[in-house]
Design an enzyme around this catalytic site. Structure first.
Site, PDB file in Angstrom:
ATOM      1  N   THR A 140      62.659 -40.309 -87.404  1.00 16.42           N
ATOM      2  CA  THR A 140      62.212 -39.584 -88.598  1.00 16.42           C
ATOM      3  C   THR A 140      62.581 -40.342 -89.868  1.00 16.42           C
ATOM      4  OG1 THR A 140      64.241 -38.249 -88.672  1.00 16.42           O
ATOM      5  CG2 THR A 140      62.387 -37.354 -87.419  1.00 16.42           C
ATOM      6  N   ASP A 146      57.788 -36.513 -88.953  1.00 18.76           N
ATOM      7  CA  ASP A 146      58.611 -35.678 -89.836  1.00 18.76           C
ATOM      8  C   ASP A 146      59.622 -34.829 -89.077  1.00 18.76           C
ATOM      9  OD1 ASP A 146      57.336 -36.355 -92.363  1.00 18.76           O
ATOM     10  OD2 ASP A 146      55.588 -35.294 -91.589  1.00 18.76           O
ATOM     11  N   LYS A 147      59.250 -34.439 -87.857  1.00 20.71           N
ATOM     12  CA  LYS A 147      60.116 -33.544 -87.084  1.00 20.71           C
ATOM     13  C   LYS A 147      59.779 -33.666 -85.613  1.00 20.71           C
ATOM     14  CE  LYS A 147      60.837 -28.623 -86.066  1.00 20.71           C
ATOM     15  NZ  LYS A 147      60.567 -27.227 -86.445  1.00 20.71           N
ATOM     16  N   GLU A 197      60.484 -14.951 -80.608  1.00 16.59           N
ATOM     17  CA  GLU A 197      59.434 -15.533 -81.455  1.00 16.59           C
ATOM     18  C   GLU A 197      58.025 -15.146 -81.021  1.00 16.59           C
ATOM     19  OE1 GLU A 197      58.159 -19.874 -83.358  1.00 16.59           O
ATOM     20  OE2 GLU A 197      59.878 -19.717 -82.017  1.00 16.59           O
ATOM     21  N   SER A 215      68.011 -22.326 -87.759  1.00 14.76           N
ATOM     22  CA  SER A 215      68.858 -21.271 -87.210  1.00 14.76           C
ATOM     23  C   SER A 215      70.323 -21.554 -87.488  1.00 14.76           C
ATOM     24  CB  SER A 215      68.638 -21.129 -85.701  1.00 14.76           C
ATOM     25  OG  SER A 215      68.892 -22.345 -85.043  1.00 14.76           O
ATOM     26  N   GLU A 241      62.580 -28.049 -92.473  1.00 17.17           N
ATOM     27  CA  GLU A 241      62.110 -27.921 -91.093  1.00 17.17           C
ATOM     28  C   GLU A 241      61.144 -26.748 -90.953  1.00 17.17           C
ATOM     29  OE1 GLU A 241      63.919 -26.649 -86.745  1.00 17.17           O
ATOM     30  OE2 GLU A 241      65.304 -27.450 -88.254  1.00 17.17           O
ATOM     31  N   ARG A 348      64.594 -19.006 -74.968  1.00 15.90           N
ATOM     32  CA  ARG A 348      65.657 -18.091 -74.523  1.00 15.90           C
ATOM     33  C   ARG A 348      65.304 -17.594 -73.135  1.00 15.90           C
ATOM     34  NH1 ARG A 348      65.786 -19.839 -79.103  1.00 15.90           N
ATOM     35  NH2 ARG A 348      66.688 -18.787 -80.912  1.00 15.90           N
ATOM     36  N   GLY A 362      66.070 -25.530 -77.090  1.00 15.21           N
ATOM     37  CA  GLY A 362      65.674 -26.678 -77.894  1.00 15.21           C
ATOM     38  C   GLY A 362      66.084 -26.507 -79.341  1.00 15.21           C
ATOM     39  N   GLU A 377      74.006 -26.054 -81.503  1.00  9.61           N
ATOM     40  CA  GLU A 377      72.920 -25.086 -81.705  1.00  9.61           C
ATOM     41  C   GLU A 377      72.215 -24.772 -80.391  1.00  9.61           C
ATOM     42  OE1 GLU A 377      68.500 -24.932 -83.714  1.00  9.61           O
ATOM     43  OE2 GLU A 377      70.113 -25.795 -84.932  1.00  9.61           O
TER      44      GLU A 377
END
Length: 392
Positions: A140, A146-147, A197, A215, A241, A348, A362, A377
């Site tokens: 990046t 970018d991500k 989500e 998060s 992000e 999850r 992830g 995380e």
């Protein structure tokens, strides 16, 4: 076959019976299926195209199901992260809808114990994962992308086979406000989880989505917990992000929308373990032929699951991750013959096959991500499933 709008209480209390079909819970509409009329396992690469092969086949299957007496056929199941791989979708012989609160209330107060864990292993291990993140950060910073979202697994072996219904009960009790899913897989075993989500919900011509990106770990102390949420909201790294995700979703949805609302500032939502940056997206489709599956496949995978730009992110994921995600990082849900439905992100979550359990988590990597922080995380995200085994 006629679908009823609610379960009898006796049905709700027989949790093992519910888990023989596809079980899906949501604050909007929860359902369980019985039997299998037909399967759709071909890849969904063109499912976003309203006149594509997949949508034409789906219409044909729905029409055939109606001729067989299934009055309100639905398509249910899971779609993998890589849409070129086979899907795990089917049209059940029948289904019932119910209120999630009723099912939660029917859970026994004394939940069944799970078998003892013989061993568990991180895939990849700490050093390999942090090196993966460092390589992604370098990519990046070079401007290659970018991500990118990198993930890891936790493999667990238990002393005796795991009763997936008992595991599902514990996961639901510990995460009552999540989207819950328990899906028997064609090759054996099940996919289950408690996703926070929403990828796509559609009712009539209206649709909504609520992507999560960014998060922070929650704290048992209320003051420290609130501070963690405020720090997340003010984090330039996490806001960047998140912005990558919402900008990409806006540009993807705009051409297919008559109306589209994407707030410029995210909001904070919580799970039992994490704070998340979230954006509530609402819209109205231009073409009345759109269905929940076509819109979900139009979006999938979002930059919250792969990265941005998608092609470069997917190439880096294939290069760095030492496993195939398969259904992890995909979407799971349902779509009916009227186009209504709901799909959530397969996070999850885990798979269970006899005494083997595989869990998935992830994290989004951008230019100023810290490898050790991303390891922690993903560990917190794994806790959603590990807590059911008492291993958090």
């Amino acid at each position: 076959m006629v679908e009823s709008s609610t379960f009898e209480n006796a049905w709700l209390k027989d949790f093992s019976a519910l888990c023989r079909g596809f079980l899906f819970t949501s604050p909007w509409r929860s359902l369980v299926t019985q039997g299998c009329y037909t399967t759709l396992t071909e890849p969904v690469q063109d499912a976003a195209a309203l006149d594509g092969d997949f949508q034409q086949q789906l219409r044909q299957h729905f029409a055939a199901a109606k001729k067989q007496g299934i009055e309100k056929p639905i398509l249910v199941g899971a779609i993998p992260f890589d849409v070129s791989q086979p899907a795990a979708l089917f049209i059940p012989e029948s289904h019932q809808t119910f209120k999630r609160a009723d099912l939660l209330a029917a859970l026994p107060t004394e939940l069944s114990a799970l078998p003892a864990v013989r061993r568990r292993a991180a895939v990849p291990d700490h050093d390999a994962f942090t090196q993966m993140v460092a390589d992604a950060v370098a990519a990046t910073q070079r401007g290659d992308l970018d991500k990118v979202v990198l993930s890891r697994l936790m493999d667990i072996v238990t002393e005796q086979p795991v009763d997936s219904a008992a595991l599902m009960q514990r996961v639901m009790a510990q995460n009552p406000n999540s989207y819950h899913f328990h899906l028997p897989l064609p090759q054996g075993g099940v996919l289950l989880g408690a996703s926070p989500e929403l990828m796509l919900r559609k009712q009539g011509r209206d649709f909504s989505s609520c992507p999560l990106a960014g998060s922070a770990r929650r704290d048992s102390d209320s003051q420290t917990d609130r501070a963690a949420g405020e720090t997340l909201m003010n984090s330039s790294k996490d806001r960047h992000e998140h912005q990558l995700v919402t900008d990409a979703m806006r540009s993807t949805l705009q051409p297919r929308s008559r109306l589209l609302s994407v707030p410029t500032v995210p909001s904070l939502i919580t799970t039992s373990t994490l704070w998340h940056l979230a954006t509530q997206i609402d819209g109205e489709v231009q073409d009345p032929r759109e269905n929940a599956l076509s819109l979900a496949c139009l979006l999938h995978p979002t930059p919250a699951l792969s990265g941005f730009p998608h092609q470069q992110a997917q190439q880096l994921i294939q290069q760095l991750e030492p496993f195939d995600r398969q259904l992890f990082g995909g979407i799971v849900g349902w779509c009916d013959d009227a186009g209504n439905g709901e799909w959530v992100v397969t996070i999850r979550c885990g798979t269970v096959h006899d005494s083997r359990v595989r869990l998935f988590a992830g994290a989004g990597i951008v230019a100023d991500s810290q490898p050790e922080s991303e390891w922690r995380e993903t560990g917190v995200k794994l806790d959603t499933m590990l807590r059911a085994f008492g291993l958090q």
